[in-house]
Design an enzyme around this catalytic site. Structure first.
Site, short mmCIF file in Angstrom:
data_model
loop_
_atom_site.label_atom_id
_atom_site.label_comp_id
_atom_site.label_asym_id
_atom_site.label_seq_id
_atom_site.Cartn_x
_atom_site.Cartn_y
_atom_site.Cartn_z
N ARG A 92 -8.74 -18.10 20.97
CA ARG A 92 -7.37 -18.00 20.47
C ARG A 92 -6.77 -16.69 20.96
NH1 ARG A 92 -5.34 -15.74 15.21
NH2 ARG A 92 -3.19 -16.45 15.08
N HIS A 136 2.52 -13.23 18.12
CA HIS A 136 1.65 -12.35 17.33
C HIS A 136 2.31 -10.96 17.32
CE1 HIS A 136 -2.73 -12.09 15.80
NE2 HIS A 136 -2.15 -10.95 15.46
N GLU A 181 0.81 -15.13 11.05
CA GLU A 181 1.04 -14.35 9.83
C GLU A 181 2.48 -13.89 9.65
OE1 GLU A 181 -1.79 -11.20 9.45
OE2 GLU A 181 -3.50 -12.54 9.43
N ASN A 309 -5.59 -17.58 8.04
CA ASN A 309 -6.30 -16.32 8.24
C ASN A 309 -6.73 -15.82 6.88
OD1 ASN A 309 -5.57 -16.59 10.89
ND2 ASN A 309 -4.32 -14.73 10.99
N TYR A 311 -8.94 -12.76 4.81
CA TYR A 311 -9.67 -11.48 4.83
C TYR A 311 -10.15 -11.05 3.46
CZ TYR A 311 -8.40 -10.90 9.68
OH TYR A 311 -8.30 -11.10 11.03
N GLU A 382 -8.44 -16.81 11.73
CA GLU A 382 -8.96 -15.43 11.74
C GLU A 382 -9.79 -15.20 10.49
OE1 GLU A 382 -6.17 -12.16 12.10
OE2 GLU A 382 -5.08 -13.22 13.69
C1 FCB Z 1 -4.50 -9.76 10.84
C2 FCB Z 1 -3.84 -9.80 12.19
C3 FCB Z 1 -4.74 -9.39 13.33
C4 FCB Z 1 -5.65 -8.25 12.94
C5 FCB Z 1 -6.36 -8.56 11.66
C6 FCB Z 1 -7.34 -7.50 11.23
O1 FCB Z 1 -3.55 -9.52 9.85
O2 FCB Z 1 -3.36 -11.09 12.46
O3 FCB Z 1 -3.94 -9.09 14.43
O4 FCB Z 1 -4.94 -7.08 12.89
O5 FCB Z 1 -5.43 -8.75 10.63
#
Ligand code: FCB
Length: 477
Positions: A92, A136, A181, A309, A311, A382
């Site tokens: 990607r 992006h 995002e 995505n 985290y 992600e």
């Molecule tokens: C996300 C982004 C990516 C990277 C990660 C850690 O928010 O999409 O570009 O910075 O975080």
């Protein structure tokens, strides 16, 4: 390095059984143009908002910029070879808008497009499925000068750009995501100002969010018309939002942040409406007068997939007089109309970004999208972690990152077991890169990058991930 004296992160399993993913599961890794390409002025490329922002004093840690980054623009064939060595099924990447359409309007720049044509050919030549993200975060600077995403016309410009990329690459690229995002583009870019273009106006952030989604819908329509066989989607960053206690005021804080972080995008794109409570919460910020008849139909143009995505989780509590929220996404101005909500840390292990490690949150997030919004195939576009890496004898033993991937892949597998149509997973990131406002101080890569020599060193997590891909699953621990 793992510290055996630390408590385990939420969801990190000491003992895990062997697990296998469904056949054809798409294993990949992700990057973004401005974070890795460098070559900021090569072949007719002109500045994006990130060039301007990073070159403005005080905006990024150490004044770091993406001028050189990982020099991927010049090292692309070697980098694709490395991907093939790791056995990636998909890669990607994002297209740099100011590289292929300098200035953000008018004709395509053949030299810029040529880079992506070569990249796609190189990937296909190695049996790696290209996964293209159109945006992006690198808006051409002239479009920002004309008002940026708070201006409606930017959505139309984005659709034109999408068409031009589709014309050049649509015959070879099957998977497309429009935006990466949009929450970050809107609320960090125009609300908190932590990201480019660094503006700080809540109403502008809300307008930006709307016009980003409008651009997404228009781009999907353009792509669909010219490439009916393409798989089209969007990537959103989602967080479970949990109240710190069961007090009703904390539950209300969680509802508000969930509306701004998640439902602001999920509802328009997948249901064709804004949540009523979000609009009420934002009443002091905007009257939503920027939303025109027909916009939500465009925004909710049917998709083929949704990219998620993931985290971390937000744990929030009701305001306490005199207490200030912390930095980054906790900055109050990320949350127009709900600036006083507190973001609580629970004391569980965190990554080098200070983001709490919470693998069960991935299961919750995927299940929620599937249960509340759509039957479409989902992809984790992600997921990953920053940790401090050290090179010892030419090796990087990143056991913390490896454990993060392991726990989140087990979570992804659990979601599939619960009925979520999860079809693929992209590790963030293929290699260390320019981490936006943090510059080069945060390393997310499975491959270490020595920024002086541009030498790449696959870390332990990369070798482990290659094995995961090879066996289409995880070995017992
Ligand atoms: C996300 C982004 C990516 C990277 C990660 C850690 O928010 O999409 O570009 O910075 O975080």
């Amino acid at each position: 390095m793992s510290d055996p004296t630390r408590p385990p992160a939420v969801g990190v399993l000491d003992q895990g059984p062997a697990i296998t993913f469904p056949p054809g599961f798409l294993w990949g890794a992700a990057t973004a143009a401005y974070q890795i390409e460098g070559a900021a002025t090569a072949g007719g490329r002109t500045p994006s908002i990130w060039d301007t922002f990073s070159h403005t004093e005080g905006r990024t840690v150490g004044g770091h910029t993406g001028d050189v980054a990982c020099d991927h623009f010049h090292r692309m064939p070697d980098d694709v070879r490395l991907m093939a060595e790791l056995g990636l099924k998909s890669y990607r990447f994002s297209v740099s808008w100011p590289r292929v359409q300098p200035g953000g309007s008018g004709a395509a720049n053949a030299e810029g497009l040529d880079f992506y044509q070569r990249l796609v050919d190189e990937l296909l030549g190695h049996g790696i499925e290209p996964w293209l993200t159109l945006y992006h975060w690198d808006l051409p600077q002239p479009l920002e000068d004309a008002g940026g995403w708070p201006a409606r016309d930017t959505a139309a410009r984005f659709a034109d750009y999408a068409q031009l990329v589709a014309d050049a690459l649509g015959d070879r690229v099957r998977y497309w995501t429009t935006l990466n995002e949009p929450w970050c583009s809107a609320f960090l870019g125009y609300g908190s100002g932590a990201h480019a273009p660094g503006r700080t106006d809540g109403a502008d952030a809300v307008r930006a969010g709307h016009h980003l989604m409008l651009g997404h819908g228009l781009a999907v329509q353009a792509l669909r018309a010219s490439r009916p066989d393409a798989q089209l989607g969007i990537t959103v960053n989602l967080y479970p939002v949990t109240p710190a206690t069961d007090a009703p005021a904390d539950a209300d804080a969680a509802r508000r942040i969930d509306a701004l972080a998640n439902r602001f995008f999920l509802d328009p794109v997948l249901r064709g409406s804004y949540p009523a409570d979000l609009q009420a919460d934002l009443a002091s910020v905007t009257d939503f007068g920027h939303v025109r008849d027909g916009d939500l139909e465009i925004i909710s143009t049917p998709l083929d997939l949704v990219g998620v995505n993931y985290y971390s989780r937000h744990v929030v509590a009701a305001p306490v007089e005199g207490e200030q929220p912390e930095a980054y996404w906790r900055a109050p101005t990320c949350w127009p109309g709900s600036e006083d909500v507190r973001f609580v840390t629970r004391g569980v292990p965190v990554t080098d970004m200070d983001w709490e490690i919470d693998a069960p949150g991935l299961v919750e997030t995927l299940e929620r999208v599937h249960r509340d919004y759509t039957d479409l195939p989902l992809y984790v576009t992600e997921n990953g972690s920053a940790f401090v890496d050290t090179v010892v004898d030419g090796q990087v033993d990143d056991t913390d990152r490896l454990a993060y991937f392991d726990s989140h892949l087990r979570a992804a597998h659990a979601a599939i077991g619960a009925g979520v149509p999860l079809r693929g997973y992209f590790a963030w990131s293929l290699m260390d890169n320019f981490e936006w406002a943090w510059g080069y101080t945060k390393r997310f890569g499975m491959v270490y990058v020595d920024y002086d020599s541009q030498v790449r060193i696959p870390k332990s997590s990369a070798r482990w991930y290659a094995e995961v891909i090879r066996r289409n699953g995880l070995a017992a621990q």
